[in-house]
Design a protein around this motif. Structure first.
Motif, short mmCIF file in Angstrom:
data_model
loop_
_atom_site.label_atom_id
_atom_site.label_comp_id
_atom_site.label_asym_id
_atom_site.label_seq_id
_atom_site.Cartn_x
_atom_site.Cartn_y
_atom_site.Cartn_z
N SER A 1 55.36 20.90 96.13
CA SER A 1 56.19 20.68 94.94
C SER A 1 57.66 21.03 95.17
CB SER A 1 55.68 21.54 93.76
OG SER A 1 54.36 21.19 93.45
N VAL A 2 57.93 22.05 95.99
CA VAL A 2 59.34 22.50 96.11
C VAL A 2 60.02 22.03 97.38
CG1 VAL A 2 58.91 24.57 94.70
CG2 VAL A 2 58.78 24.74 97.20
N GLU A 3 59.23 21.54 98.34
CA GLU A 3 59.79 21.26 99.67
C GLU A 3 60.99 20.31 99.62
OE1 GLU A 3 57.02 19.74 102.58
OE2 GLU A 3 57.84 21.24 103.96
N LYS A 4 60.90 19.32 98.73
CA LYS A 4 61.95 18.31 98.70
C LYS A 4 63.32 18.85 98.27
CE LYS A 4 60.10 15.91 94.89
NZ LYS A 4 60.16 14.88 93.89
N TYR A 5 63.34 20.06 97.73
CA TYR A 5 64.62 20.60 97.25
C TYR A 5 65.40 21.35 98.32
CZ TYR A 5 62.14 19.43 92.99
OH TYR A 5 61.43 18.76 92.04
N GLY A 6 64.95 21.27 99.56
CA GLY A 6 65.71 21.88 100.66
C GLY A 6 65.72 23.40 100.57
N GLU A 7 66.87 23.99 100.92
CA GLU A 7 66.95 25.46 100.99
C GLU A 7 66.58 26.18 99.70
OE1 GLU A 7 70.53 27.46 102.25
OE2 GLU A 7 70.25 26.57 104.24
N GLY A 8 66.93 25.55 98.57
CA GLY A 8 66.65 26.18 97.27
C GLY A 8 65.21 25.95 96.82
N GLY A 9 64.45 25.21 97.60
CA GLY A 9 63.06 24.93 97.23
C GLY A 9 62.14 25.98 97.80
N VAL A 10 62.03 27.08 97.10
CA VAL A 10 61.19 28.19 97.58
C VAL A 10 60.21 28.62 96.49
CG1 VAL A 10 62.79 29.11 99.31
CG2 VAL A 10 62.96 29.86 96.92
N VAL A 11 59.27 29.45 96.89
CA VAL A 11 58.23 29.94 95.97
C VAL A 11 58.34 31.47 95.95
CG1 VAL A 11 55.72 30.12 95.67
CG2 VAL A 11 56.73 27.98 96.51
N ASP A 12 58.39 32.02 94.75
CA ASP A 12 58.48 33.49 94.64
C ASP A 12 57.23 34.08 94.02
OD1 ASP A 12 61.01 33.79 95.73
OD2 ASP A 12 62.03 33.59 93.80
N ILE A 13 56.78 35.19 94.58
CA ILE A 13 55.73 36.00 93.92
C ILE A 13 56.49 37.01 93.07
CG2 ILE A 13 53.79 37.57 94.25
CD1 ILE A 13 53.51 36.38 97.10
N THR A 14 56.11 37.12 91.80
CA THR A 14 56.91 37.93 90.88
C THR A 14 56.31 39.34 90.69
OG1 THR A 14 55.74 37.50 88.79
CG2 THR A 14 57.30 35.80 89.55
N THR A 15 57.05 40.15 89.98
CA THR A 15 56.60 41.52 89.69
C THR A 15 55.49 41.55 88.63
OG1 THR A 15 58.46 41.73 88.15
CG2 THR A 15 58.76 42.66 90.36
N ARG A 16 55.06 40.38 88.17
CA ARG A 16 53.85 40.32 87.34
C ARG A 16 52.75 39.57 88.10
NH1 ARG A 16 54.20 42.50 82.73
NH2 ARG A 16 52.25 41.60 81.97
N ALA A 17 52.76 39.67 89.43
CA ALA A 17 51.74 39.05 90.27
C ALA A 17 51.56 37.58 89.89
CB ALA A 17 50.41 39.81 90.16
N ASN A 18 52.68 36.90 89.84
CA ASN A 18 52.73 35.54 89.34
C ASN A 18 53.50 34.68 90.33
OD1 ASN A 18 52.51 33.42 87.50
ND2 ASN A 18 54.10 34.18 86.13
N ILE A 19 53.58 33.39 90.05
CA ILE A 19 54.30 32.47 90.94
C ILE A 19 55.45 31.79 90.19
CG2 ILE A 19 54.09 30.21 92.11
CD1 ILE A 19 52.81 32.32 93.81
N GLN A 20 56.59 31.67 90.86
CA GLN A 20 57.70 30.86 90.34
C GLN A 20 58.10 29.84 91.40
OE1 GLN A 20 59.78 34.06 87.26
NE2 GLN A 20 60.90 33.51 89.12
N LEU A 21 58.21 28.59 90.95
CA LEU A 21 58.63 27.50 91.84
C LEU A 21 60.12 27.27 91.62
CD1 LEU A 21 55.72 24.98 91.08
CD2 LEU A 21 55.77 26.84 92.78
N ARG A 22 60.86 27.06 92.69
CA ARG A 22 62.32 26.94 92.54
C ARG A 22 62.86 25.58 92.98
NH1 ARG A 22 64.61 31.19 90.68
NH2 ARG A 22 63.47 33.14 90.90
N GLY A 23 63.89 25.17 92.25
CA GLY A 23 64.60 23.94 92.61
C GLY A 23 64.18 22.75 91.77
N VAL A 24 63.17 22.93 90.94
CA VAL A 24 62.53 21.81 90.22
C VAL A 24 63.54 21.03 89.36
CG1 VAL A 24 60.74 21.23 88.52
CG2 VAL A 24 60.36 23.10 90.17
N LYS A 25 63.44 19.70 89.44
CA LYS A 25 64.28 18.84 88.58
C LYS A 25 63.43 18.28 87.45
CE LYS A 25 67.65 17.76 92.03
NZ LYS A 25 68.25 16.81 92.96
N ILE A 26 64.07 18.02 86.32
CA ILE A 26 63.30 17.58 85.14
C ILE A 26 62.45 16.35 85.46
CG2 ILE A 26 63.42 16.68 82.78
CD1 ILE A 26 65.78 18.33 82.25
N GLU A 27 63.04 15.42 86.23
CA GLU A 27 62.31 14.17 86.48
C GLU A 27 61.03 14.40 87.28
OE1 GLU A 27 65.45 14.93 87.19
OE2 GLU A 27 66.21 13.91 88.98
#
Ligand code: SRM
Ligand code: SF4
Length: 592
Positions: free
Chosen positions: A146-172
């Motif tokens: 899901s995030v790979e296409k966003y280049g450097e900003g396309g990363v996945v974070d594990i949060t302090t609530r043992a959760n996942i956040q996807l980065r770089g996502v565009k509305i489309e």
């Protein structure tokens, strides 16, 4: 006190489920377009506001700008609007800049989409819900895809609530990601703004030789309560879509309190009933951190049995009272603690008992029970550790500051497929655990290239590097005063090379006083703050920090409320000597 009309339906759904651990049911897409009636979600689901008593709506009308936004267009519309915006952007009918501002900055948060406009205009962080922090290899690969296409900003974070956040996502792209999540039994709905946040449980649930309660089924049940529509059985539950503020719940499964119950609005701490010996939970309430106030949870004087019906009913009752009676004007006074204080602990307990009784589900709330005494040492999550199952081990792996590239996500997925039947557990320390690893395969696992050499991931990290936690910070967060994750990773490596410590030292970083990185709970907490340093004889403003020392977690939890240092520039020259002095004086470090 008005009861919501869906309470009874929820009761039937929750009571009819089996007692054994079953994952939340496969979710259909919450967005099921009604061909006959078009796309108006109001024909599919009621609004969040429709559940509020009139008196609450009146207070919301005179409430904060966010309350007014929610009234102007109900947040549940975001569950359909995101599809409409995406379609229009894809078909060239509009650009993301033309998305209604209140949707962009506020309502899309109910889909879990947070516009990172200050740092990466047009791109979003998408926050998921991962009850009890349990994911599988297929989901991990989906995050990477899901995030790979966003280049450097396309990363996945594990949060302090043992959760996942996807980065770089565009509305489309959002609909495909949301559909993919729903097909994989996950969702991003109701993960941000005035919603119940990710359900934190024990990362050792079901594999722990010292387990008191298996938290998995309970976390799934509470996740379903708040974000599964009991009528349509699709994700997004309007009943809890208009709360006065964010709401955190955590269930501990053992005396270690790996879930950090003391910093959650509702914390369930496992304690056996003193007379009957039945396992249950003492309920602690009101823990939170914010710019204006940091509060440890308080004893609610309530104990409930550790069964699904009791846990769901109690949490539902507290949520109902909070939703309808919580503060709607001053958001700095809207967290649960303020409402409990307004009632007084005894008055609040009485209100909750009355509410639970009104559900008529046979739930008994008793007085809180004496906590277990006797020696107990909080256990380690990293490295190779015993399990209750003979012949199997759990292996905790450091993910520095919780940040994963798509390649690292796939590496973890491959390890999980090879060694832990595809299962990966997330921790609030932003690391992962592979459960159920065959003893005979441990050496092979530890010898895997992705856990050694130049890899960031490690099952045998140092005591300092292995215990760093960091919030998002300035790279993406609009509220950040300083960069955190890259500084935290770099600084931990440096400290590791300069001192020796004989036990894990938890250094937490947070980019601003909201304390998403929980600095008050850390051994050493570094909070972004203004600082000055002398340049060419003049005092110059530079990124800096405050330092907190002495937070404790576990049974003896305690928050360090005040910083011991302020205005330290965030540069090696200034910060490293301060940290080494603290490590030596407070934690017995020896310089190398
Ligand atoms: Fe947080 C707001 C990130 C856990 C207290 N938090 C934010 C926002 C949404 C600010 C924004 O609009 O951008 C941050 C998003 C940044 C981004 O791009 O990632 C943000 N919070 C995080 C995460 C990702 C930090 C991390 O790197 O792990 C954590 C996500 C947890 C999750 O999966 O849901 C995160 N935030 C926390 C925690 C820790 C916890 O829950 O144990 C706290 C302190 C505990 C609490 O809430 O009481 C926390 N975040 C806040 C606050 C202060 C709340 C308050 O009552 O005032 C804010 C600001 C707000 O809500 O107004 C905030
Ligand atoms: Fe952003 Fe501040 Fe939370 Fe860090 S602590 S993620 S800087 S809001």
């Amino acid at each position: 006190m008005k009861r919501s009309i869906l309470s009874t339906v929820v009761a039937i759904v929750t009571l009819s489920s089996t007692k054994a651990f079953v994952p939340a049911k496969l979710q259909r897409n919450a967005f099921q377009r009604n061909a006959a009636t078009g796309t108006d979600i109001k024909v599919e689901k009621p609004t969040g506001t429709s559940f509020l008593p009139e008196e609450t709506v009146e207070r919301a009308k005179a409430g904060s700008p966010i309350e007014k936004n929610k009234l102007a267009k109900d947040p549940v519309n975001s569950w359909i609007d995101v599809y409409e915006y995406a379609r229009k952007i894809r078909e060239g009918e509009m650009t993301w800049e033309e998305v209604e501002k209140a949707d962009l900055d506020c309502r899309l948060k109910y889909v879990g989409m947070l516009h990172r406009g200050k740092r990466t205009p047009g791109q979003f962080m998408m926050r998921l819900k991962v009850p009890n922090g349990i994911v599988n290899s297929d989901q991990m690969r989906f995050y990477a895809d899901s995030v790979e296409k966003y280049g450097e900003g396309g990363v996945v974070d594990i949060t302090t609530r043992a959760n996942i956040q996807l980065r770089g996502v565009k509305i489309e792209d959002a609909p495909d990601i949301i559909d993919g999540l729903h097909a994989r039994n996950q969702t991003s709905f109701q993960s941000a703004l005035d919603s119940v946040r990710n359900m934190v449980g024990s990362p050792l649930a079901g594999i722990d030789d010292k387990e008191l309660v298996d938290t998995r089924e309970l976390c799934n049940a509470l996740n379903d309560l708040v974000s599964l529509d009991p009528v349509t059985e699709t994700r997004g539950n309007p009943q809890w879509a208009n709360l006065p503020r964010k709401f955190n719940m955590a269930i501990s499964g053992s005396r270690d309190d790996f879930a950090h119950t003391h910093i959650n609005d509702i914390g369930l701490q496992p304690v056996a009933h003193a007379e009957t010996g039945e396992m249950g939970f003492n309920v602690v309430l009101g823990g939170y951190m914010s710019i204006k106030r940091v509060a440890e949870s308080i004893d609610s004087k309530m104990w409930i049995p550790a069964d699904r019906n009791s846990v769901v009913s109690l949490c539902e009752a507290i949520l109902r009272v909070f939703r309808d009676e919580g503060e709607r004007k001053n958001r700095q006074k809207a967290r649960l603690m303020w409402l409990v204080e307004e009632y007084g602990v005894d008055g609040f307990k009485e209100a909750i008992i009355k509410e639970v009784e009104s559900y008529d589900r046979g739930v008994m709330i008793e007085d809180s029970q004496p906590a277990a005494t006797g020696a107990f040492e909080r256990r380690e999550l990293l490295g190779v550790q015993p399990q209750k199952q003979e012949g199997l081990k759990r292996v905790g792996i450091l993910v520095p500051t919780g940040r994963l590239s798509p390649v690292e996500c796939r590496n973890l997925a491959d390890l999980a497929d090879k060694y832990s039947e595809g299962e990966i557990r997330l921790t609030v320390e932003q690391n992962v655990i592979l459960p159920n690893v065959d003893e005979g395969k441990i050496d092979d696992l530890l010898a895997e290239g992705v856990l050694g050499g130049g890899s960031r991931l490690s099952a045998t990290p140092g005591f300092i590097e292995g215990n760093v936690v960091s919030c998002t910070g300035a790279q993406f967060c609009p509220l950040a005063l300083v960069e955190t994750k890259s500084n935290a990773e770099k600084m931990a490596k440096k400290l590791e090379s300069l001192v020796t410590v004989d036990r894990p030292i938890r250094i937490h970083w947070t980019g601003c006083p909201n304390s998403c990185g929980q600095v008050q709970a850390a051994d050493i907490g570094i909070m972004g703050a203004p600082a000055k340093k002398e340049v060419d004889g003049k005092q110059m403003a530079v990124p800096g920090c405050k330092i907190f020392v002495g937070g404790r977690i576990g049974e003896d939890a305690h928050l360090a409320m005040e910083p011991i240092k302020t205005g330290i520039p965030l540069e090696d020259e200034y910060l490293i000597p301060e940290l080494i002095a603290i490590l030596k004086s407070e934690y017995g470090a020896v310089e190398k």
